[in-house]
Design a protein around this motif. Sequence first.
Motif, PDB file in Angstrom:
ATOM      1  N   ASN A  19     -26.918  27.766   2.827  1.00 27.58           N
ATOM      2  CA  ASN A  19     -27.423  27.479   1.487  1.00 27.58           C
ATOM      3  C   ASN A  19     -27.805  28.782   0.776  1.00 27.58           C
ATOM      4  N   VAL A  48     -30.547  30.221  -1.787  1.00 23.39           N
ATOM      5  CA  VAL A  48     -31.890  29.847  -2.241  1.00 23.39           C
ATOM      6  C   VAL A  48     -32.340  30.821  -3.316  1.00 23.39           C
ATOM      7  N   GLU A  88     -35.430  27.113  -4.967  1.00 22.47           N
ATOM      8  CA  GLU A  88     -34.458  26.037  -5.183  1.00 22.47           C
ATOM      9  C   GLU A  88     -33.254  26.263  -4.281  1.00 22.47           C
ATOM     10  N   VAL A  89     -32.795  25.185  -3.634  1.00 28.72           N
ATOM     11  CA  VAL A  89     -31.690  25.271  -2.676  1.00 28.72           C
ATOM     12  C   VAL A  89     -30.386  24.839  -3.336  1.00 28.72           C
ATOM     13  N   GLY A 102     -34.996  25.390   7.210  1.00 32.02           N
ATOM     14  CA  GLY A 102     -33.558  25.176   7.377  1.00 32.02           C
ATOM     15  C   GLY A 102     -33.139  25.318   8.828  1.00 32.02           C
TER      16      GLY A 102
END
Length: 316
Positions: free
Chosen positions: A87, A89, A93-94, A132
Amino acid sequence: MIHNNDGFVANEVTHEFIEGDAFAKLDLIADQSCRLVITSPPYNIGKEYERDRRRTLDEYIQWLTPIVEKACDKVTDDGHLCWQVGNYVSNGEVFPLDYFFYEIITRKGFKLRNRIIWHFNFGLHAKKRFSGRYETLLWFSKSDSYFFQLEEVLVPQLYPGKRHAPSKGAKAGMPSGNPKGKNPTDYWTFDPDEVMKSNPIWDLPNVKANHPEKTVHPCQFPSELVERCVLALTEIGDTILDPFVGTGTSVIAAAIHGRRGIGIDQSLPYIKLAEQRLAAFQEGRLVTRPIGKEVRRPKVGERVATIPDEWAPAAE
């Protein structure tokens, strides 16, 4: 610079490492020459090899799009592209990167066959969201007529004694499973005793501190993950390409199973390390985590599994 190493031959196959920018060096690879392209590109999360080129999300996607498109051209008509990402980031916010690469790769006519989740116990720690603990491997085929050998990755049957119901006619009372093993689906646990209890996660450790494959690279591909793809999606003698090869794990996985590996990386120190690791494999000195080995869990009584005295509640 191309590192063609006449001594780097495993199973009578010559492997190749290429130093340089992936977009430019992919031109050295013939189109439709690779049964499998598999890679884990830089995630743009500030690792040491990214710090001088940190990009916004839009810049990151714009940078990788032409590389992905060119990599797709290297795949045979019955071949595959496996793209493993995490992801991005920004300000908490992902942004799931597999979403963006799905769009890029399907525009090239490829079809998504599985979205595989690789789970691990140690990873990114977080305080304002859940930590995560997984990454995503997207498996695409170039066409509907793709090569796939399921028997190479079958796992033990969970219920070998299960039989067909009386309503199944001639099959009634007969064993209902495949004696060779069970399809692992897209959720692999890598534990032969607990495998596939309706669980689509590939549960294997990431390459951290005490992992036998650990090198100086901060985001290393585990050999076990690549080997599963190699076994299922290619056959002996096929060519496997990794445009972001890092310390050479994909090429080594190819060598282990009699395939030819080609790896590209812009870092000369990593290319040199990859060459050393491949040579160590060929000389029988390289230690890798055996495919299918159960993930170790701490036992009761071990120090690392014991609650420290400092965590004990204060006496009233």
